[in-house]
Design an enzyme around this catalytic site. Structure first.
Site, PDB file in Angstrom:
ATOM      1  N   HIS A   1       5.956 -20.825  16.633  1.00  0.00           N
ATOM      2  CA  HIS A   1       5.672 -21.755  15.546  1.00  0.00           C
ATOM      3  C   HIS A   1       4.451 -22.488  16.225  1.00  0.00           C
ATOM      4  CE1 HIS A   1      10.470 -22.295  15.573  1.00  0.00           C
ATOM      5  NE2 HIS A   1       9.925 -21.747  14.224  1.00  0.00           N
TER       6      HIS A   1
ATOM      7  N   LYS B   1      21.874 -23.731   8.320  1.00  0.00           N
ATOM      8  CA  LYS B   1      22.052 -23.540   9.964  1.00  0.00           C
ATOM      9  C   LYS B   1      22.851 -24.959  10.413  1.00  0.00           C
ATOM     10  CE  LYS B   1      17.857 -21.050  10.069  1.00  0.00           C
ATOM     11  NZ  LYS B   1      16.472 -21.261  10.595  1.00  0.00           N
TER      12      LYS B   1
ATOM     13  N   ARG C   1       6.883 -13.718   9.203  1.00  0.00           N
ATOM     14  CA  ARG C   1       6.892 -12.457  10.209  1.00  0.00           C
ATOM     15  C   ARG C   1       6.883 -11.061   9.725  1.00  0.00           C
ATOM     16  NH1 ARG C   1      11.394 -15.946  13.103  1.00  0.00           N
ATOM     17  NH2 ARG C   1      12.012 -15.935  11.001  1.00  0.00           N
TER      18      ARG C   1
ATOM     19  N   SER D   1      13.833 -18.660  16.752  1.00  0.00           N
ATOM     20  CA  SER D   1      14.540 -19.626  17.624  1.00  0.00           C
ATOM     21  C   SER D   1      16.135 -19.261  18.036  1.00  0.00           C
ATOM     22  CB  SER D   1      14.790 -20.881  16.735  1.00  0.00           C
ATOM     23  OG  SER D   1      13.520 -21.598  16.447  1.00  0.00           O
TER      24      SER D   1
HETATM   25  O1  PNS Z   1      12.966 -23.063  10.187  1.00  0.00           O
HETATM   26  P1  PNS Z   1      13.839 -22.982   8.923  1.00  0.00           P
HETATM   27  O2  PNS Z   1      15.182 -23.121   9.289  1.00  0.00           O
HETATM   28  O3  PNS Z   1      13.522 -21.673   8.241  1.00  0.00           O
HETATM   29  O4  PNS Z   1      13.282 -24.221   7.912  1.00  0.00           O
HETATM   30  C1  PNS Z   1      13.716 -24.323   6.802  1.00  0.00           C
HETATM   31  C2  PNS Z   1      13.778 -25.616   5.977  1.00  0.00           C
HETATM   32  C3  PNS Z   1      14.062 -26.795   6.832  1.00  0.00           C
HETATM   33  C4  PNS Z   1      11.990 -25.791   6.100  1.00  0.00           C
HETATM   34  C5  PNS Z   1      14.335 -25.757   4.823  1.00  0.00           C
HETATM   35  O5  PNS Z   1      15.435 -25.407   4.978  1.00  0.00           O
HETATM   36  C6  PNS Z   1      13.899 -26.922   3.859  1.00  0.00           C
HETATM   37  O6  PNS Z   1      12.784 -26.890   3.209  1.00  0.00           O
HETATM   38  N1  PNS Z   1      14.777 -27.893   4.350  1.00  0.00           N
HETATM   39  C7  PNS Z   1      14.767 -28.931   3.479  1.00  0.00           C
HETATM   40  C8  PNS Z   1      15.819 -29.342   2.132  1.00  0.00           C
HETATM   41  C9  PNS Z   1      14.780 -28.749   1.074  1.00  0.00           C
HETATM   42  O7  PNS Z   1      13.830 -29.341   0.551  1.00  0.00           O
HETATM   43  N2  PNS Z   1      15.391 -27.629   0.570  1.00  0.00           N
HETATM   44  C10 PNS Z   1      14.395 -26.747  -0.414  1.00  0.00           C
HETATM   45  C11 PNS Z   1      14.928 -26.924  -1.706  1.00  0.00           C
HETATM   46  S1  PNS Z   1      16.307 -25.691  -2.135  1.00  0.00           S
END
Ligand code: PNS
Length: 160
Positions: A17, A41, A90, A128
C-alpha cells in the site's frame, strides 16, 4: 487540480500500500488515502487503528491526507471534489473484481476516472490478509509492513 483518492480497507496497511501511496503522491497534486468499508470483509483493526497507522506512515508526504468514510466511495469523492480513484493491481486475480468496481463507479459517476497502478514487483504477493495470517501464527512480518507500524500490528496478536 489532480486530486486523487486511494481507497481501501488497509486492515492493516502494508509495504505494498505504501508503495502505491508514494508513487501516486509523485504524480498527483493531492492524494486522500481513505479507509472505507468493504462489505465483503470483517475488519481485524478498528477504523481508528487503521487511520492512525496510515497517518503515521504517510507523515513524510506533504500532499497526502488520511480520512475515513462509511458510505459509497463515489459519494465521498463527489463531496470532496475528487476526480481520480487510484487502485493498485497485483495480479490477474485482482483484475476481474477491480474491473467490475471501476465500471460500477463509472456508472455511478462518469466524471470520476479510475487509474490502476501496477504493483511494485517486490510486493506482488503481499496482502493485508497474508500479513495477518503470518502474524497470527507467530511469524515474522517485518519485511511486509512499514517499520513504524510493525509493533501496532503485532500487538493485536500478542495480547498487548
Ligand atoms: O482494500 P479493499 O478491501 O480491497 O478495498 C475495497 C474498498 C473499501 C475500496 C471497496 O469495498 C469500496 O469502495 N467500499 C466502499 C463502498 C463502495 O463504494 N462500493 C463500491 C460500489 S459497489
Amino acid at each position: 487540480m489532480t486530486k486523487a483518492i486511494y481507497p481501501g480497507s488497509f486492515d492493516p496497511v502494508t509495504k505494498g500500500h505504501l508503495d502505491i501511496i508514494k508513487r501516486s503522491s509523485k504524480i498527483m497534486e493531492q492524494v486522500i488515502v481513505a479507509v472505507l468499508e468493504n462489505p465483503r470483509k470483517i475488519p481485524t483493526y478498528d477504523i481508528e487503528e487503521r487511520v492512525k497507522m496510515l497517518k503515521i506512515v504517510t507523515e513524510p508526504y506533504r500532499n497526502v491526507q488520511v480520512d475515513y468514510y462509511q458510505g459509497l466511495l463515489i459519494d465521498y469523492a463527489q463531496k470532496n471534489n475528487i476526480n481520480i480513484i487510484v487502485k493498485g493491481l497485483r495480479a490477474m486475480s485482482d483484475f476481474e473484481f477491480e474491473f467490475q468496481m471501476a465500471l460500477v463507479n463509472q456508472k455511478l459517476s462518469p466524471t470520476i476516472e479510475t487509474l490502476f497502478m501496477m504493483t511494485n514487483n517486490k510486493y506482488s504477493y503481499l496482502s493485508s490478509s497474508i500479513v495477518k495470517e503470518i502474524a497470527g501464527l507467530g511469524g515474522e512480518i517485518s519485511s511486509l509492513v512499514p517499520p513504524e507500524v510493525h509493533d501496532i500490528i503485532i500487538a493485536k496478536y500478542r495480547g498487548q
